[in-house]
Design an enzyme around this catalytic site. Structure first.
Site, PDB file in Angstrom:
ATOM      1  N   GLU A  87       0.831  -1.199   0.000  1.00  0.00           N
ATOM      2  CA  GLU A  87       0.000   0.000   0.000  1.00  0.00           C
ATOM      3  C   GLU A  87       0.865   1.248   0.000  1.00  0.00           C
ATOM      4  O   GLU A  87       1.756   1.395   0.847  1.00  0.00           O
ATOM      5  CB  GLU A  87      -0.911   0.018   1.234  1.00  0.00           C
ATOM      6  CG  GLU A  87      -1.914  -1.114   1.296  1.00  0.00           C
ATOM      7  CD  GLU A  87      -2.829  -1.034   2.501  1.00  0.00           C
ATOM      8  OE1 GLU A  87      -3.957  -1.507   2.403  1.00  0.00           O
ATOM      9  OE2 GLU A  87      -2.400  -0.484   3.550  1.00  0.00           O
ATOM     10  N   CYS A  88       0.630   2.150  -0.929  1.00  0.00           N
ATOM     11  CA  CYS A  88       1.223   3.479  -0.984  1.00  0.00           C
ATOM     12  C   CYS A  88       2.749   3.439  -0.861  1.00  0.00           C
ATOM     13  O   CYS A  88       3.440   3.109  -1.814  1.00  0.00           O
ATOM     14  CB  CYS A  88       0.601   4.377   0.087  1.00  0.00           C
ATOM     15  SG  CYS A  88       0.783   6.149  -0.265  1.00  0.00           S
TER      16      CYS A  88
END
Length: 463
Positions: free
Chosen positions: A334-335
């Site tokens: 994620e990210c």
């Protein structure tokens, strides 16, 4: 389901976005702890940074409660479970008291969570240069939604004790009294970056700051005043209870945990553990290899751009991740985790640092915010999270863009909550899923089940 317990609780909300309510939460927590009370902490909204302060203050996870991401039943269930065995629960609001996912509804706001939990609200107001206006603010907050109990105002950044007394006098006789306050203390102020606080690491904030805020609150106020407000909360509303029994360990998931990667929802990790996954921490900054005998990797968000040199220099760990993926090992990122899996991170100075290389493109930092807000996600093919058509909700907050990827090459269909625009993300080989989305799995428990299933399948391959 057990009976609805009587848990003293208080929502500490602000009249605007800012760090004031976080400071007040820390001060209240420390003051209560000094009285021998065990405090459970929560944070409204999708934020990862403020919860790091409360986790540091209590030494236990701070759980997010977000009406839009989680829904009522999951919010109430999470609160009930995480507050068990505690003497009092404090819940920090998000932005202003009534601010949330939409300007014309309470969805995603602290007010919504307070109503769902039947929790009194302590409204933190920056009173610099203020006098009688405090009475109008309290009256307006209470009148705006009669179903919400605004129990008191907390005057933050008062100029003196006489200023606090003046404010209390101004609100006397109104529906919402001024029940306490704190002066500004620049020497104890928590450091900020971008649109919020820095992560509450021991390197950035001395432990003495937390203790000092608790001492200051007790010097300026009687903590029993705030306990009385919390004890006015009735028995918790009922909600369907999730199955929180622990399954026997059937797989091991490596979870990146260090100064570069530390954005995780506590509820997501708990879900993995309840499904039989052992979450094993490792550091992409410091470790030469992945933990032994792991069957999946979870790379959360954080600040990899601040540690790009060290991440690039750790060639051994980058190679270990590539080898793990080449063997078919499932990786979810994620990210910041996705940035680490990209070909390189390009800093604001224009310098490229090589990364793992499992995701096409270069993560390019920008001086301004590139995305902020809630998103709805749908998988278009089978991924490490499960089959095509899996839907869940998340949030984006980023200062980078992934450049050099196919325009329609992603396997995730992303719809922005505000504006409704749609784009694709989700890159990597079939056993890797990386995007800018910070997902909360309470929006669809099948997500955690899918990741654990992928880990078990990899384990059964014996590779």
């Amino acid at each position: 389901m057990d009976g609805a317990p009587l848990i003293p609780r208080l929502v500490v909300a602000g009249t605007s976005s800012g760090v004031g309510k976080t400071t007040v939460m820390v001060a209240l927590t420390r003051a209560f702890q000094a009285r021998g009370l065990k405090v459970a902490t929560f944070k409204c909204g999708p934020d990862y940074l403020d919860p790091s302060y409360h986790a540091r203050t209590t030494g236990a996870p701070c759980h997010n409660l977000d009406g839009w991401l989680m829904g009522r039943d999951a919010v109430v269930s999470t609160f009930r479970h995480a507050s068990q065995g505690h003497d009092v629960a404090l819940i920090e609001g998000v932005m202003g008291l009534y601010d949330g996912a939409s300007p014309d509804s309470e969805e995603g706001s602290a007010a919504q969570v307070a109503k769902w939990l039947a929790a009194p609200v302590l409204a933190v107001v920056d009173v610099s240069g203020m006098a009688r206006t405090i009475a109008a603010i309290g009256t307006g907050l209470a009148a705006f939604d009669p179903e919400l109990k605004v129990a008191g105002l907390f005057a933050n950044r008062v100029g003196s004790r006489s200023h606090l007394e003046l404010l209390q006098r101004a609100a006397r006789g109104t529906a919402v009294p001024v029940v306490g306050g704190l002066p500004a203390q620049e020497a104890l102020a928590f450091p900020e970056r971008h649109l919020g606080l820095l992560t509450a690491s021991e390197e950035s904030i001395p432990s003495g700051h937390f203790d000092a805020w608790g001492t200051l609150l007790s010097e300026w106020n009687d903590p029993e005043t705030f306990l009385r407000l919390a004890r006015e909360a009735p028995a918790l509303p009922e909600a369907p209870e999730e199955d929180r029994s622990e399954a026997p360990i059937t797989c091991r998931i490596a979870v990146a945990r260090d100064a570069a990667f530390h954005f995780y929802y506590a509820d997501n990790l708990r879900r993995l553990e309840r499904l039989g996954a052992q979450c094993v921490p490792f550091s992409p900054l410091a470790d030469a290899a992945l933990p032994p005998d792991v069957h999946a990797v979870y790379l959360g968000g954080g600040y990899p751009e601040l540690h790009a040199q060290r991440l690039a220099d750790n060639r051994s760990l980058r190679r270990a991740l590539s080898d793990f993926a080449a063997r078919g090992g499932p990786i979810y990122a994620e990210c910041g985790g996705m940035m680490y899996l990209s070909q390189a991170i390009r800093t604001l100075e224009g310098r490229d640092f090589p990364m793992v290389g499992l995701v096409p493109g270069v993560a390019v930092m920008a001086p301004k915010l590139q995305a902020l807000g809630y998103v709805e996600v749908e998988t278009t093919v089978r991924t490490v999270l499960g089959g095509a058509g899996l839907r869940f909700r998340g949030h984006q907050f980023r200062y980078s863009t992934l450049e050099g990827v196919p325009e329609q090459g992603g396997v995730l269909r992303i719809r922005k909550r505000r504006g409704g625009t749609i784009h694709t993300e989700g890159f990597g080989p079939p056993n890797v899923l990386a995007s800018y989305v910070h997902a909360h799995w309470a929006s669809n428990p099948l997500v955690a089940e899918g990741l654990v299933a992928s880990a078990r399948a990899f384990k059964e391959q014996g590779t």
